[in-house]
Design a protein around this motif. Structure first.
Motif, PDB file in Angstrom:
ATOM      1  N   ARG A  92       0.825  -1.209   0.000  1.00  0.00           N
ATOM      2  CA  ARG A  92       0.000   0.000   0.000  1.00  0.00           C
ATOM      3  C   ARG A  92       0.861   1.261   0.000  1.00  0.00           C
ATOM      4  O   ARG A  92       0.355   2.378   0.104  1.00  0.00           O
ATOM      5  N   MET A  93       2.186   1.109  -0.099  1.00  0.00           N
ATOM      6  CA  MET A  93       3.121   2.239  -0.073  1.00  0.00           C
ATOM      7  C   MET A  93       3.656   2.451  -1.492  1.00  0.00           C
ATOM      8  O   MET A  93       4.234   1.543  -2.083  1.00  0.00           O
ATOM      9  N   TYR A  94       3.471   3.672  -2.027  1.00  0.00           N
ATOM     10  CA  TYR A  94       3.817   3.963  -3.410  1.00  0.00           C
ATOM     11  C   TYR A  94       4.814   5.112  -3.503  1.00  0.00           C
ATOM     12  O   TYR A  94       4.837   5.992  -2.658  1.00  0.00           O
ATOM     13  N   THR A  95       5.610   5.110  -4.570  1.00  0.00           N
ATOM     14  CA  THR A  95       6.587   6.183  -4.774  1.00  0.00           C
ATOM     15  C   THR A  95       5.990   7.374  -5.512  1.00  0.00           C
ATOM     16  O   THR A  95       6.507   8.484  -5.418  1.00  0.00           O
ATOM     17  N   THR A  96       4.898   7.164  -6.257  1.00  0.00           N
ATOM     18  CA  THR A  96       4.299   8.245  -7.036  1.00  0.00           C
ATOM     19  C   THR A  96       2.834   8.452  -6.645  1.00  0.00           C
ATOM     20  O   THR A  96       2.157   7.497  -6.272  1.00  0.00           O
ATOM     21  N   PRO A  97       2.336   9.674  -6.775  1.00  0.00           N
ATOM     22  CA  PRO A  97       0.938   9.944  -6.431  1.00  0.00           C
ATOM     23  C   PRO A  97      -0.046   9.563  -7.544  1.00  0.00           C
ATOM     24  O   PRO A  97      -1.238   9.780  -7.417  1.00  0.00           O
ATOM     25  N   ARG A  98       0.448   9.021  -8.647  1.00  0.00           N
ATOM     26  CA  ARG A  98      -0.415   8.650  -9.766  1.00  0.00           C
ATOM     27  C   ARG A  98      -0.272   7.169 -10.098  1.00  0.00           C
ATOM     28  O   ARG A  98       0.772   6.580  -9.898  1.00  0.00           O
ATOM     29  N   THR A  99      -1.344   6.605 -10.648  1.00  0.00           N
ATOM     30  CA  THR A  99      -1.337   5.203 -11.060  1.00  0.00           C
ATOM     31  C   THR A  99      -0.625   5.069 -12.404  1.00  0.00           C
ATOM     32  O   THR A  99      -0.239   6.073 -13.013  1.00  0.00           O
ATOM     33  N   LYS A 100      -0.502   3.842 -12.890  1.00  0.00           N
ATOM     34  CA  LYS A 100       0.118   3.609 -14.200  1.00  0.00           C
ATOM     35  C   LYS A 100      -0.631   4.314 -15.323  1.00  0.00           C
ATOM     36  O   LYS A 100      -0.040   4.706 -16.318  1.00  0.00           O
ATOM     37  N   THR A 101      -1.946   4.475 -15.163  1.00  0.00           N
ATOM     38  CA  THR A 101      -2.754   5.126 -16.197  1.00  0.00           C
ATOM     39  C   THR A 101      -2.802   6.644 -16.061  1.00  0.00           C
ATOM     40  O   THR A 101      -3.468   7.316 -16.837  1.00  0.00           O
ATOM     41  N   GLY A 102      -2.119   7.180 -15.044  1.00  0.00           N
ATOM     42  CA  GLY A 102      -2.064   8.625 -14.865  1.00  0.00           C
ATOM     43  C   GLY A 102      -3.129   9.200 -13.950  1.00  0.00           C
ATOM     44  O   GLY A 102      -3.177  10.401 -13.737  1.00  0.00           O
ATOM     45  N   GLN A 103      -3.980   8.341 -13.411  1.00  0.00           N
ATOM     46  CA  GLN A 103      -5.022   8.796 -12.497  1.00  0.00           C
ATOM     47  C   GLN A 103      -4.435   9.032 -11.104  1.00  0.00           C
ATOM     48  O   GLN A 103      -3.522   8.312 -10.689  1.00  0.00           O
ATOM     49  N   PRO A 104      -4.954  10.006 -10.363  1.00  0.00           N
ATOM     50  CA  PRO A 104      -4.476  10.216  -8.990  1.00  0.00           C
ATOM     51  C   PRO A 104      -4.838   9.010  -8.114  1.00  0.00           C
ATOM     52  O   PRO A 104      -5.911   8.431  -8.262  1.00  0.00           O
ATOM     53  N   ARG A 105      -3.925   8.637  -7.243  1.00  0.00           N
ATOM     54  CA  ARG A 105      -4.215   7.544  -6.310  1.00  0.00           C
ATOM     55  C   ARG A 105      -5.266   8.007  -5.312  1.00  0.00           C
ATOM     56  O   ARG A 105      -5.255   9.143  -4.874  1.00  0.00           O
ATOM     57  N   ARG A 106      -6.152   7.095  -4.945  1.00  0.00           N
ATOM     58  CA  ARG A 106      -7.186   7.411  -3.972  1.00  0.00           C
ATOM     59  C   ARG A 106      -7.063   6.571  -2.715  1.00  0.00           C
ATOM     60  O   ARG A 106      -7.801   6.765  -1.757  1.00  0.00           O
ATOM     61  N   SER A 107      -6.144   5.637  -2.717  1.00  0.00           N
ATOM     62  CA  SER A 107      -5.931   4.797  -1.538  1.00  0.00           C
ATOM     63  C   SER A 107      -4.439   4.541  -1.382  1.00  0.00           C
ATOM     64  O   SER A 107      -3.654   4.771  -2.294  1.00  0.00           O
ATOM     65  N   GLY A 108      -4.068   4.081  -0.221  1.00  0.00           N
ATOM     66  CA  GLY A 108      -2.665   3.804   0.052  1.00  0.00           C
ATOM     67  C   GLY A 108      -1.922   5.027   0.562  1.00  0.00           C
ATOM     68  O   GLY A 108      -2.527   6.011   0.994  1.00  0.00           O
ATOM     69  N   TYR A 109      -0.592   4.942   0.465  1.00  0.00           N
ATOM     70  CA  TYR A 109       0.271   5.993   0.987  1.00  0.00           C
ATOM     71  C   TYR A 109       1.333   6.338  -0.048  1.00  0.00           C
ATOM     72  O   TYR A 109       1.878   5.466  -0.714  1.00  0.00           O
ATOM     73  N   VAL A 110       1.638   7.624  -0.167  1.00  0.00           N
ATOM     74  CA  VAL A 110       2.559   8.120  -1.185  1.00  0.00           C
ATOM     75  C   VAL A 110       3.816   8.663  -0.514  1.00  0.00           C
ATOM     76  O   VAL A 110       3.740   9.374   0.486  1.00  0.00           O
TER      77      VAL A 110
END
Length: 77
Positions: free
Chosen positions: A52-70
Motif C-alpha cells: 500500500r506504499m507507493y513512490t508516485t501519487p499517480r497510477t500507471k494510467t495517470g489517475q491520482p491515487r485514492r488509496s494507500g500511501y505516497v
C-alpha cells in the motif's frame, strides 16, 4: 509498490481527505509490513502493508491515487 523502502522515509495518505503521515522506522526487504511511527510526533508505533506504499501519487494510467500511501521524502533527503 515502492522500489526501495528505507527507514527515515516519510509517507502521506493518498486520500486528500485524510491527514495521515508516518515515518518508516524499520523494514526488512521481503517482509509484508513496515514498522512506522507518526511523522510529526514519533509516537503511535504500528505496522503498514508495504503493498500500500507507493513512490508516485499517480497510477500507471495517470489517475491520482485514492488509496494507500505516497512517498513524501526519502531517507537520503
Amino acid at each position: 509498490m515502492t522500489t526501495q523502502i528505507q527507514p527515515g522515509q516519510t509517507y502521506r495518505s493518498a486520500d486528500h481527505r485524510e491527514t495521515i503521515r508516518f515515518r518508516v522506522t524499520a523494514y526488512t526487504p521481503g517482509d509484508a509490513r513496515a514498522h512506522v511511527v507518526d511523522a510529526t510526533t514519533g509516537k503511535r508505533p504500528r505496522q503498514v502493508l508495504v503493498n500500500r506504499m507507493y513512490t508516485t501519487p499517480r497510477t500507471k494510467t495517470g489517475q491520482p491515487r485514492r488509496s494507500g500511501y505516497v512517498l513524501e521524502t526519502g531517507a537520503d533527503q
